[in-house]
Design a protein around this motif. Structure first.
Motif, PDB file in Angstrom:
ATOM      1  N   ASP A  49       1.133  -2.752   7.323  1.00 38.50           N
ATOM      2  CA  ASP A  49       0.473  -2.005   6.410  1.00 38.50           C
ATOM      3  C   ASP A  49       0.794  -0.586   6.450  1.00 38.50           C
ATOM      4  N   ALA A  50       0.861   0.142   7.510  1.00 36.18           N
ATOM      5  CA  ALA A  50       1.215   1.537   7.649  1.00 36.18           C
ATOM      6  C   ALA A  50       2.547   1.996   7.256  1.00 36.18           C
ATOM      7  N   THR A  51       3.329   0.941   7.651  1.00 36.28           N
ATOM      8  CA  THR A  51       4.789   1.320   7.206  1.00 36.28           C
ATOM      9  C   THR A  51       4.909   1.046   5.733  1.00 36.28           C
ATOM     10  N   ASP A  52       4.341   0.193   5.124  1.00 32.84           N
ATOM     11  CA  ASP A  52       4.501  -0.160   3.678  1.00 32.84           C
ATOM     12  C   ASP A  52       3.826   1.205   2.944  1.00 32.84           C
ATOM     13  N   LEU A  53       2.779   1.505   3.374  1.00 33.51           N
ATOM     14  CA  LEU A  53       2.071   2.748   2.788  1.00 33.51           C
ATOM     15  C   LEU A  53       3.113   3.865   2.967  1.00 33.51           C
ATOM     16  N   PHE A  54       3.510   4.268   4.193  1.00 30.30           N
ATOM     17  CA  PHE A  54       4.469   5.526   4.624  1.00 30.30           C
ATOM     18  C   PHE A  54       5.638   5.304   3.525  1.00 30.30           C
ATOM     19  N   ASP A  55       6.209   4.192   3.438  1.00 33.29           N
ATOM     20  CA  ASP A  55       7.421   3.668   2.811  1.00 33.29           C
ATOM     21  C   ASP A  55       7.447   4.218   1.181  1.00 33.29           C
ATOM     22  N   ARG A  56       6.073   3.775   0.599  1.00 33.49           N
ATOM     23  CA  ARG A  56       5.810   3.955  -0.819  1.00 33.49           C
ATOM     24  C   ARG A  56       5.613   5.402  -0.812  1.00 33.49           C
ATOM     25  N   ALA A  57       4.923   6.262   0.010  1.00 30.48           N
ATOM     26  CA  ALA A  57       4.683   7.446  -0.244  1.00 30.48           C
ATOM     27  C   ALA A  57       5.840   8.416  -0.142  1.00 30.48           C
TER      28      ALA A  57
END
Length: 182
Positions: A49-57
């Motif tokens: 979840d953290a990786t996905d959020l960072f990648d989108r940002a």
């Protein structure tokens, strides 16, 4: 063994370093030796979840879409204050604030990067951002002093050119100021 002979561990001696290759460094330039005690940098791995959020940002940030990217960077910082990418988040937020002349915000973000514990491998970029903000506000002497705190090993390779270009610009300005006073 020296432990068996004295009952104490042997004294620590300064670590020796190989001589620098003359082809790699200019003649007569003293290269700074790495610190004897090594820094223990951040070794954190984000969950999915953290990786996905960072990648989108990061994708929005790279596209220059601040209206979408900035809230996601803030969300990452709030949810994962010790996350794997928190140092990059502080850099992106700080760079964005600098580009918008929001110097107090930029200073806050870069200070958070510098104060991470365990420290970030990119701590030098926090000092660079602080120096750039001070320079933009006309505080050239403070900018030069802040640049002096940078360990170039704590700056990503992709940012070293910007570091050294900015450093030479500030040093040249500071030299002109000194000449005018003398």
């Amino acid at each position: 063994s020296s432990l068996a002979n004295t009952g104490r561990p042997p004294k620590k001696t300064e670590q020796s370093y190989p001589k620098s290759n003359p082809a790699e460094s200019p003649q007569g330039v003293k290269m700074q030796k790495p610190a004897v005690s090594s820094v223990k940098y951040r070794e954190i791995v984000d969950n999915a979840d953290a990786t996905d959020l960072f990648d989108r940002a990061k994708d929005f940030y790279n596209q220059g879409n601040n209206s979408e990217g900035i809230p996601l960077l803030h969300e990452y910082a709030k949810k994962y204050p010790q996350g794997q990418n928190i140092d990059i988040v502080w850099i992106m937020l700080g760079r964005t604030a600098l580009s918008l002349s929001m110097y107090p915000d930029a200073e806050s973000y870069f200070t958070k990067l510098i104060q991470l514990n365990p420290p970030s491998r990119f701590k030098g970029e926090g000092h660079l951002g602080l120096a750039q903000g001070k320079y933009a506000q006309g505080n050239k002497k403070e900018a030069l002093q802040t640049l002096g705190k940078i360990d170039s090993r704590e700056v990503r390779v992709s940012e070293k050119k910007a570091l050294f270009s900015f450093w030479s610009q500030v040093a040249a300005e500071e030299g002109k100021m000194l000449e005018s006073v003398l």
